[in-house]
Design a protein around this motif. Structure first.
Motif, mmCIF file in Angstrom:
data_model
loop_
_atom_site.group_PDB
_atom_site.id
_atom_site.type_symbol
_atom_site.label_atom_id
_atom_site.label_comp_id
_atom_site.label_asym_id
_atom_site.label_seq_id
_atom_site.Cartn_x
_atom_site.Cartn_y
_atom_site.Cartn_z
ATOM 1 N N ILE A 75 0.850 -1.189 0.000
ATOM 2 C CA ILE A 75 0.000 0.000 0.000
ATOM 3 C C ILE A 75 0.886 1.239 0.000
ATOM 4 O O ILE A 75 1.651 1.466 0.935
ATOM 5 C CB ILE A 75 -0.928 0.005 1.230
ATOM 6 C CG1 ILE A 75 -1.854 -1.217 1.184
ATOM 7 C CG2 ILE A 75 -1.750 1.290 1.266
ATOM 8 C CD1 ILE A 75 -2.751 -1.356 2.386
ATOM 9 N N PRO A 76 0.840 2.055 -1.054
ATOM 10 C CA PRO A 76 1.742 3.212 -1.145
ATOM 11 C C PRO A 76 1.391 4.287 -0.117
ATOM 12 O O PRO A 76 0.240 4.418 0.314
ATOM 13 C CB PRO A 76 1.510 3.730 -2.580
ATOM 14 C CG PRO A 76 0.793 2.640 -3.297
ATOM 15 C CD PRO A 76 0.003 1.911 -2.258
ATOM 16 N N ASP A 77 2.392 5.059 0.250
ATOM 17 C CA ASP A 77 2.141 6.218 1.107
ATOM 18 C C ASP A 77 1.233 7.204 0.370
ATOM 19 O O ASP A 77 1.346 7.384 -0.847
ATOM 20 C CB ASP A 77 3.460 6.914 1.454
ATOM 21 C CG ASP A 77 4.327 6.080 2.380
ATOM 22 O OD1 ASP A 77 3.767 5.221 3.097
ATOM 23 O OD2 ASP A 77 5.560 6.278 2.388
ATOM 24 N N GLY A 78 0.347 7.830 1.117
ATOM 25 C CA GLY A 78 -0.473 8.887 0.543
ATOM 26 C C GLY A 78 -1.718 8.424 -0.163
ATOM 27 O O GLY A 78 -2.391 9.227 -0.810
ATOM 28 N N VAL A 79 -2.065 7.138 -0.039
ATOM 29 C CA VAL A 79 -3.274 6.627 -0.680
ATOM 30 C C VAL A 79 -4.394 6.535 0.348
ATOM 31 O O VAL A 79 -4.231 5.936 1.415
ATOM 32 C CB VAL A 79 -3.040 5.244 -1.317
ATOM 33 C CG1 VAL A 79 -4.364 4.627 -1.764
ATOM 34 C CG2 VAL A 79 -2.106 5.369 -2.512
ATOM 35 N N GLY A 80 -5.545 7.148 0.030
ATOM 36 C CA GLY A 80 -6.750 7.013 0.832
ATOM 37 C C GLY A 80 -7.778 6.217 0.055
ATOM 38 O O GLY A 80 -7.909 6.391 -1.157
ATOM 39 N N TYR A 81 -8.490 5.326 0.735
ATOM 40 C CA TYR A 81 -9.432 4.429 0.060
ATOM 41 C C TYR A 81 -10.790 4.543 0.747
ATOM 42 O O TYR A 81 -10.904 4.296 1.940
ATOM 43 C CB TYR A 81 -8.924 2.989 0.143
ATOM 44 C CG TYR A 81 -9.375 2.071 -0.984
ATOM 45 C CD1 TYR A 81 -10.704 2.019 -1.385
ATOM 46 C CD2 TYR A 81 -8.470 1.250 -1.641
ATOM 47 C CE1 TYR A 81 -11.115 1.190 -2.413
ATOM 48 C CE2 TYR A 81 -8.866 0.404 -2.670
ATOM 49 C CZ TYR A 81 -10.192 0.376 -3.041
ATOM 50 O OH TYR A 81 -10.605 -0.453 -4.054
ATOM 51 N N MET A 82 -11.806 4.928 -0.004
ATOM 52 C CA MET A 82 -13.175 5.009 0.518
ATOM 53 C C MET A 82 -14.012 3.941 -0.173
ATOM 54 O O MET A 82 -14.208 3.962 -1.388
ATOM 55 C CB MET A 82 -13.758 6.396 0.274
ATOM 56 C CG MET A 82 -15.057 6.641 1.010
ATOM 57 S SD MET A 82 -15.540 8.397 0.940
ATOM 58 C CE MET A 82 -17.208 8.308 1.607
ATOM 59 N N PHE A 83 -14.483 2.993 0.624
ATOM 60 C CA PHE A 83 -15.189 1.843 0.090
ATOM 61 C C PHE A 83 -16.694 2.099 -0.006
ATOM 62 O O PHE A 83 -17.221 3.074 0.528
ATOM 63 C CB PHE A 83 -14.947 0.620 0.984
ATOM 64 C CG PHE A 83 -13.511 0.188 1.062
ATOM 65 C CD1 PHE A 83 -12.995 -0.716 0.150
ATOM 66 C CD2 PHE A 83 -12.674 0.683 2.050
ATOM 67 C CE1 PHE A 83 -11.667 -1.121 0.224
ATOM 68 C CE2 PHE A 83 -11.358 0.283 2.141
ATOM 69 C CZ PHE A 83 -10.846 -0.609 1.223
ATOM 70 N N LEU A 158 -8.870 6.992 -3.669
ATOM 71 C CA LEU A 158 -9.540 5.928 -4.410
ATOM 72 C C LEU A 158 -10.922 5.731 -3.816
ATOM 73 O O LEU A 158 -11.069 5.553 -2.604
ATOM 74 C CB LEU A 158 -8.740 4.621 -4.320
ATOM 75 C CG LEU A 158 -7.268 4.708 -4.746
ATOM 76 C CD1 LEU A 158 -6.582 3.356 -4.569
ATOM 77 C CD2 LEU A 158 -7.136 5.196 -6.180
ATOM 78 N N MET A 159 -11.946 5.755 -4.680
ATOM 79 C CA MET A 159 -13.331 5.708 -4.195
ATOM 80 C C MET A 159 -14.096 4.666 -4.999
ATOM 81 O O MET A 159 -14.212 4.767 -6.226
ATOM 82 C CB MET A 159 -13.983 7.085 -4.312
ATOM 83 C CG MET A 159 -13.157 8.200 -3.690
ATOM 84 S SD MET A 159 -13.999 9.807 -3.619
ATOM 85 C CE MET A 159 -15.078 9.549 -2.213
ATOM 86 N N ASP A 160 -14.605 3.652 -4.289
ATOM 87 C CA ASP A 160 -15.283 2.529 -4.927
ATOM 88 C C ASP A 160 -16.779 2.617 -4.644
ATOM 89 O O ASP A 160 -17.254 2.124 -3.624
ATOM 90 C CB ASP A 160 -14.710 1.207 -4.406
ATOM 91 C CG ASP A 160 -15.154 0.018 -5.244
ATOM 92 O OD1 ASP A 160 -15.973 0.214 -6.166
ATOM 93 O OD2 ASP A 160 -14.675 -1.101 -4.982
ATOM 94 N N GLU A 161 -17.516 3.262 -5.530
ATOM 95 C CA GLU A 161 -18.965 3.451 -5.404
ATOM 96 C C GLU A 161 -19.358 3.897 -3.996
ATOM 97 O O GLU A 161 -20.216 3.288 -3.355
ATOM 98 C CB GLU A 161 -19.693 2.159 -5.769
ATOM 99 C CG GLU A 161 -19.461 1.724 -7.197
ATOM 100 C CD GLU A 161 -20.409 0.620 -7.609
ATOM 101 O OE1 GLU A 161 -21.614 0.927 -7.774
ATOM 102 O OE2 GLU A 161 -19.961 -0.517 -7.758
ATOM 103 N N PRO A 162 -18.753 4.972 -3.492
ATOM 104 C CA PRO A 162 -18.965 5.330 -2.085
ATOM 105 C C PRO A 162 -20.377 5.815 -1.766
ATOM 106 O O PRO A 162 -20.796 5.751 -0.614
ATOM 107 C CB PRO A 162 -17.950 6.449 -1.866
ATOM 108 C CG PRO A 162 -17.767 7.066 -3.220
ATOM 109 C CD PRO A 162 -17.846 5.903 -4.173
ATOM 110 N N PHE A 163 -21.124 6.292 -2.775
ATOM 111 C CA PHE A 163 -22.439 6.871 -2.501
ATOM 112 C C PHE A 163 -23.588 6.030 -3.037
ATOM 113 O O PHE A 163 -24.737 6.475 -3.041
ATOM 114 C CB PHE A 163 -22.527 8.276 -3.098
ATOM 115 C CG PHE A 163 -21.399 9.191 -2.699
ATOM 116 C CD1 PHE A 163 -20.885 9.172 -1.417
ATOM 117 C CD2 PHE A 163 -20.833 10.075 -3.621
ATOM 118 C CE1 PHE A 163 -19.840 9.999 -1.047
ATOM 119 C CE2 PHE A 163 -19.785 10.922 -3.258
ATOM 120 C CZ PHE A 163 -19.291 10.880 -1.966
ATOM 121 N N SER A 164 -23.308 4.813 -3.484
ATOM 122 C CA SER A 164 -24.325 4.031 -4.189
ATOM 123 C C SER A 164 -25.503 3.636 -3.305
ATOM 124 O O SER A 164 -26.613 3.425 -3.800
ATOM 125 C CB SER A 164 -23.693 2.778 -4.792
ATOM 126 O OG SER A 164 -23.144 1.958 -3.775
#
Length: 266
Positions: A75-83, A158-164
């Motif tokens: 996991i690289p530094d500086g990556v944010g992930y919203m599932f 990175l945002m994976d369908e966060p509002f679906s």
């Protein structure tokens, strides 16, 4: 140098029968700092797998994934992930959840809580710091998730369908909230969605992926002015023209996926 680079990235998974399933095939994509890229495609085509390659959650089977000029080996530094679903701890308060990220990164507890309070206020939840997740509405939980992600000052979001899962009105509010918060950063955003309207409303570029295995079929530049109000911009002739153009590319892939799925069932 592009902040994110996928170079002929392919990802295969072992199936339960011992075979190999190709989820993503020969994907080459670059994302610049401060750019908002939306990825659309048929259900199950491999959009989320593309995010996994960037985040380091999955290594490519072939090709390369590079972030900030370095090969992705974790996991690289500086990556944010919203599932799509919340990644919050139910026994922690709003403040505790938002402050957790900085604390895990070594920030002192008092400073982490100060940073968390700032972001809680920025997402419109001042006064809810001591609430627990079960006491919040779906939209409020998404605001917490945004604060939880952005408090770490990610260079890549990175945002994976966060509002679906949200209702139409709340979804529009969260889309505007995301644009307002993102505009104050220089973060690159890669946003996966099934909703073509959402993709065009938010993004600088829309990437259309093929039916499985996912390949990049087309990339459309969205020349709509910023700042954008998501409800107003959808009524403009420019938006409607772009939607029609992108849908012509996407619709054939949706039909291929539907037909393939029906044949598998049959």
């Amino acid at each position: 140098m592009s902040l994110v680079v996928l170079d002929h990235a392919t990802k295969r998974f072992m199936t339960s029968s011992g075979g190999l399933h190709t989820a993503v095939s020969e994907v080459s994509l670059t994302v610049e700092a401060g750019e908002f890229v939306a990825v659309v495609g048929p259900t199950g085509c491999g959009k989320s797998t593309t995010l996994s390659l960037i985040s380091g959650l999955e290594p490519p089977s072939e090709g390369t994934a590079t972030v900030a000029g370095k090969p992705v080996t974790g996991i690289p530094d500086g990556v944010g992930y919203m599932f799509q679903t919340d990644a919050m701890l139910p026994w922690r308060t709003v403040l505790g959840n938002v402050a957790a990220g900085p604390m895990w990164r070594g920030v002192a507890k008092d400073k982490a809580r100060d940073q968390a309070r700032e972001w809680i206020e920025r997402v419109g939840l001042k006064g809810f710091e001591n609430y627990y997740m079960h006491q919040l509405s779906g939209g409020m939980r998404k605001r917490v998730a945004l604060a939880q992600t952005l408090v770490n000052n990610p260079s890549i979001l990175l945002m994976d369908e966060p509002f679906s899962a949200l209702d139409v009105q709340t979804r529009a509010l969260m889309q505007n909230e995301l644009l307002n918060l993102w505009s104050d950063t220089n973060a690159a955003v890669v946003f996966v969605t099934h909703d073509l309207e959402e993709a065009i409303t938010l993004a600088d570029r829309v990437v259309v992926m093929t039916a499985s295995p996912a390949r990049i079929k087309d990339v459309f530049t969205i020349n709509l002015p910023r700042p954008r109000n998501v409800e107003e911009i959808r009524m403009t002739p420019e938006f409607i023209a772009i939607y029609s153009e992108v849908w012509q590319s996407l619709s054939s892939e949706v039909e291929i996926a539907r037909t393939t799925g029906a044949n598998r069932v049959a």
